[in-house]
Design a protein around this motif. Structure first.
Motif, PDB file in Angstrom:
ATOM      1  N   ASP A 241       0.890  -1.357  -0.131  1.00 38.37           N
ATOM      2  CA  ASP A 241       0.119  -0.068  -0.018  1.00 38.37           C
ATOM      3  C   ASP A 241       0.826   1.121  -0.127  1.00 38.37           C
ATOM      4  OD1 ASP A 241      -2.307  -1.466  -0.170  1.00 38.37           O
ATOM      5  OD2 ASP A 241      -2.469  -1.653   1.804  1.00 38.37           O
ATOM      6  N   PHE A 242       1.959   1.200  -0.600  1.00 41.22           N
ATOM      7  CA  PHE A 242       3.209   2.546  -0.608  1.00 41.22           C
ATOM      8  C   PHE A 242       2.443   3.406  -1.317  1.00 41.22           C
ATOM      9  CE2 PHE A 242       6.752   4.920  -1.334  1.00 41.22           C
ATOM     10  CZ  PHE A 242       7.806   4.439  -0.158  1.00 41.22           C
ATOM     11  N   TYR A 243       1.578   3.218  -2.388  1.00 43.22           N
ATOM     12  CA  TYR A 243       1.067   4.237  -3.262  1.00 43.22           C
ATOM     13  C   TYR A 243      -0.569   3.956  -3.211  1.00 43.22           C
ATOM     14  CZ  TYR A 243       5.832   5.019  -4.703  1.00 43.22           C
ATOM     15  OH  TYR A 243       6.827   5.651  -4.679  1.00 43.22           O
ATOM     16  N   ILE A 244      -1.188   4.985  -2.838  1.00 44.38           N
ATOM     17  CA  ILE A 244      -2.764   4.828  -3.186  1.00 44.38           C
ATOM     18  C   ILE A 244      -3.390   6.368  -3.641  1.00 44.38           C
ATOM     19  CG2 ILE A 244      -4.902   4.510  -2.038  1.00 44.38           C
ATOM     20  CD1 ILE A 244      -3.771   2.756   0.141  1.00 44.38           C
ATOM     21  N   LEU A 245      -3.531   6.012  -5.066  1.00 45.99           N
ATOM     22  CA  LEU A 245      -3.936   7.376  -5.560  1.00 45.99           C
ATOM     23  C   LEU A 245      -5.444   7.454  -5.275  1.00 45.99           C
ATOM     24  CD1 LEU A 245      -3.292   9.511  -7.940  1.00 45.99           C
ATOM     25  CD2 LEU A 245      -4.411   7.487  -9.451  1.00 45.99           C
ATOM     26  N   ASP A 246      -6.027   8.565  -4.800  1.00 43.53           N
ATOM     27  CA  ASP A 246      -7.272   8.953  -4.398  1.00 43.53           C
ATOM     28  C   ASP A 246      -7.477  10.191  -4.919  1.00 43.53           C
ATOM     29  OD1 ASP A 246      -6.021  10.707  -2.661  1.00 43.53           O
ATOM     30  OD2 ASP A 246      -6.296   9.704  -0.950  1.00 43.53           O
ATOM     31  N   ARG A 247      -8.807  10.640  -4.824  1.00 43.06           N
ATOM     32  CA  ARG A 247      -9.310  11.909  -5.181  1.00 43.06           C
ATOM     33  C   ARG A 247      -8.466  13.265  -4.877  1.00 43.06           C
ATOM     34  NH1 ARG A 247     -15.623  12.479  -4.452  1.00 43.06           N
ATOM     35  NH2 ARG A 247     -15.762  10.639  -5.846  1.00 43.06           N
ATOM     36  N   LYS A 248      -8.044  13.119  -3.480  1.00 38.32           N
ATOM     37  CA  LYS A 248      -7.439  14.205  -2.963  1.00 38.32           C
ATOM     38  C   LYS A 248      -5.995  14.450  -3.778  1.00 38.32           C
ATOM     39  CE  LYS A 248      -6.142  16.175   1.355  1.00 38.32           C
ATOM     40  NZ  LYS A 248      -4.908  15.433   2.248  1.00 38.32           N
ATOM     41  N   ARG A 265      -6.300  -4.097 -10.080  1.00 34.28           N
ATOM     42  CA  ARG A 265      -5.634  -3.409  -9.096  1.00 34.28           C
ATOM     43  C   ARG A 265      -6.050  -3.958  -7.924  1.00 34.28           C
ATOM     44  NH1 ARG A 265     -10.239   1.496  -8.901  1.00 34.28           N
ATOM     45  NH2 ARG A 265     -12.068   0.407  -8.986  1.00 34.28           N
ATOM     46  N   VAL A 266      -5.543  -3.405  -6.588  1.00 29.59           N
ATOM     47  CA  VAL A 266      -5.826  -4.027  -5.333  1.00 29.59           C
ATOM     48  C   VAL A 266      -6.150  -2.721  -4.745  1.00 29.59           C
ATOM     49  CG1 VAL A 266      -5.181  -5.405  -3.323  1.00 29.59           C
ATOM     50  CG2 VAL A 266      -4.020  -5.922  -5.671  1.00 29.59           C
ATOM     51  N   ASN A 267      -5.158  -2.013  -3.946  1.00 25.05           N
ATOM     52  CA  ASN A 267      -5.498  -0.949  -3.185  1.00 25.05           C
ATOM     53  C   ASN A 267      -5.107   0.600  -3.991  1.00 25.05           C
ATOM     54  OD1 ASN A 267      -6.967  -2.152  -1.344  1.00 25.05           O
ATOM     55  ND2 ASN A 267      -4.992  -2.498  -0.175  1.00 25.05           N
ATOM     56  N   GLU A 268      -4.102   0.090  -4.983  1.00 24.76           N
ATOM     57  CA  GLU A 268      -3.452   1.296  -5.578  1.00 24.76           C
ATOM     58  C   GLU A 268      -4.043   2.552  -6.264  1.00 24.76           C
ATOM     59  OE1 GLU A 268      -2.789  -1.581  -6.163  1.00 24.76           O
ATOM     60  OE2 GLU A 268      -3.286  -2.134  -8.339  1.00 24.76           O
ATOM     61  N   ILE A 269      -5.319   2.190  -6.580  1.00 22.47           N
ATOM     62  CA  ILE A 269      -6.247   3.301  -7.019  1.00 22.47           C
ATOM     63  C   ILE A 269      -7.674   3.193  -6.155  1.00 22.47           C
ATOM     64  CG2 ILE A 269      -7.380   4.468  -8.606  1.00 22.47           C
ATOM     65  CD1 ILE A 269      -5.578   3.314 -10.817  1.00 22.47           C
ATOM     66  N   ASP A 274     -12.735   6.504  -9.680  1.00 24.31           N
ATOM     67  CA  ASP A 274     -13.086   5.762 -10.870  1.00 24.31           C
ATOM     68  C   ASP A 274     -14.205   6.608 -11.605  1.00 24.31           C
ATOM     69  OD1 ASP A 274     -11.966   3.646  -9.944  1.00 24.31           O
ATOM     70  OD2 ASP A 274     -13.677   2.467  -9.513  1.00 24.31           O
ATOM     71  N   ASP A 275     -14.827   7.381 -11.149  1.00 26.48           N
ATOM     72  CA  ASP A 275     -15.653   8.524 -11.802  1.00 26.48           C
ATOM     73  C   ASP A 275     -14.901   9.611 -12.089  1.00 26.48           C
ATOM     74  OD1 ASP A 275     -17.635   6.635 -11.040  1.00 26.48           O
ATOM     75  OD2 ASP A 275     -18.377   7.732  -9.357  1.00 26.48           O
ATOM     76  N   ASP A 276     -13.808   9.903 -12.100  1.00 24.72           N
ATOM     77  CA  ASP A 276     -12.987  11.119 -12.681  1.00 24.72           C
ATOM     78  C   ASP A 276     -12.693  10.908 -14.232  1.00 24.72           C
ATOM     79  OD1 ASP A 276     -10.682  12.674 -13.315  1.00 24.72           O
ATOM     80  OD2 ASP A 276     -10.413  13.095 -11.182  1.00 24.72           O
ATOM     81  N   PRO A 277     -13.216  11.823 -14.973  1.00 23.59           N
ATOM     82  CA  PRO A 277     -13.100  11.577 -16.463  1.00 23.59           C
ATOM     83  C   PRO A 277     -11.551  11.190 -16.869  1.00 23.59           C
ATOM     84  CG  PRO A 277     -13.792  13.711 -15.984  1.00 23.59           C
ATOM     85  CD  PRO A 277     -13.712  13.120 -14.600  1.00 23.59           C
TER      86      PRO A 277
END
Ligand code: CP
Length: 304
Positions: A241-248, A265-269, A274-277
């Motif tokens: 879980d070194f990288y987790i891309l999120d909305r922020k 994917r597992v947790n990295e996104i 998902d709803d971001d264009p």
């Protein structure tokens, strides 16, 4: 007879023709509905897969052909000790083209040497995954309009991720590319890749923090930490879980940056991205069907 082992097996001009064909398929599927009538695709998967195997099968079915194969080495005679060379000689009697995934690097190449039919490398160990690369290139070309003059950030497991190695090789042939490798020290990009980039005078940087580099990126290519290639579970748990891309974090990205991921994917996104264009990884999987249809037609030398 041609095989596909490595994305570099096709010239840039051949890739352009392949992607033109894939885009034509996307725009006019019915035109290709019977192009492979009477032809059979064998999928020989010695390692798990969802996208690659099923998109190959969907591709052949969309072309009016048939599919056969196995999705688990234990349900094939590999479990009794049969070699890949013997298996492909048998498959050559049953099918017209074969897509093979294998945990051992170079196994599809060994098969190709004994094969009577075109063999496609559908992923060999931590080495290459050329049809994922074709999918990635088609996605970028279709959504950005070009494959040159791009800054691409590759993030996550750059050591074991075969999709990353294949993609860098392929993109290194286009003008004006710049690579930013974002990984923990333990999962750095292999030296043979950075040596290749230095030899070609292609700029690259290696960094640890994702947020710092996001504003510079045209493409962010996220990857999963490859659990199956780790030698010990402890290291995997520490790094997964070194990288987790999120909305922020996406707030740091340009408005036209694309987020790709070969999936799974597992947790990295985070799912909130998902709803971001700009998140195009599910669209990318759809392009995987079009490009595999184009590849089957090309290797079988069929012109609808
Ligand atoms: N991208 C990819 O290779 O996915 P699968 O492992 O599900 O085939």
């Amino acid at each position: 007879m041609r095989h596909l082992m490595n994305p570099l097996d096709f010239t840039v001009e051949e890739l352009d023709r392949l992607f033109d064909l894939a885009n034509d398929i996307e725009n006019d599927m019915p035109k290709y509905a019977h192009a492979c009538a009477g032809k059979k695709l064998a999928t020989c998967f010695y390692e798990p897969s969802t996208r690659t195997r099923l998109s190959f099968e969907a591709a052949m079915l969309n072309l009016g052909g048939s599919v056969l194969g196995f999705s688990d080495a234990n349900s094939s005679s590999a479990a009794k000790g049969e070699s890949v060379s013997d298996t492909i000689r048998i498959i050559s009697c049953y099918a017209d083209i074969c897509a093979m995934r294998h945990p051992k690097e170079g196994a599809p190449m060994v098969a190709a040497e004994k094969s009577g039919i075109p063999v496609i490398n559908a992923g060999d160990g931590g080495h290459q995954h050329p049809t994922q690369t074709l999918t990635d290139l088609l996605t970028i070309r279709s959504l950005r309009g070009h494959l040159d003059h791009l800054t691409i950030g590759l993030c996550g497991d750059l050591k074991f991720g075969r999709t990353v190695h294949s993609l860098i090789n392929a993109l290194s042939r286009y003008e004006g590319m710049r690579f930013i490798f974002i990984s923990p020290d333990e999962l750095r990009i292999p030296d043979y890749i950075t040596e290749m980039l230095r030899a070609k005078d292609i700029p690259y940087e290696e960094v640890i923090r994702l947020e710092d580099k996001m504003p510079e990126l045209d493409i962010l290519y996220m990857t999963r930490v490859q659990k199956e290639r780790f030698f010990n579970e402890e290291d995997y748990i520490r790094l997964k879980d070194f990288y987790i891309l999120d909305r922020k974090k996406m707030q740091h990205a340009p408005q036209d940056m694309l987020v790709l991921h070969p999936l799974p994917r597992v947790n990295e996104i985070s799912t909130d991205v998902d709803d971001d264009p700009r998140a195009v990884y599910f669209k990318q999987a759809q392009y995987g069907v079009y490009v595999r249809m184009a590849l089957i037609l090309t290797l079988l030398q069929i012109q609808p």
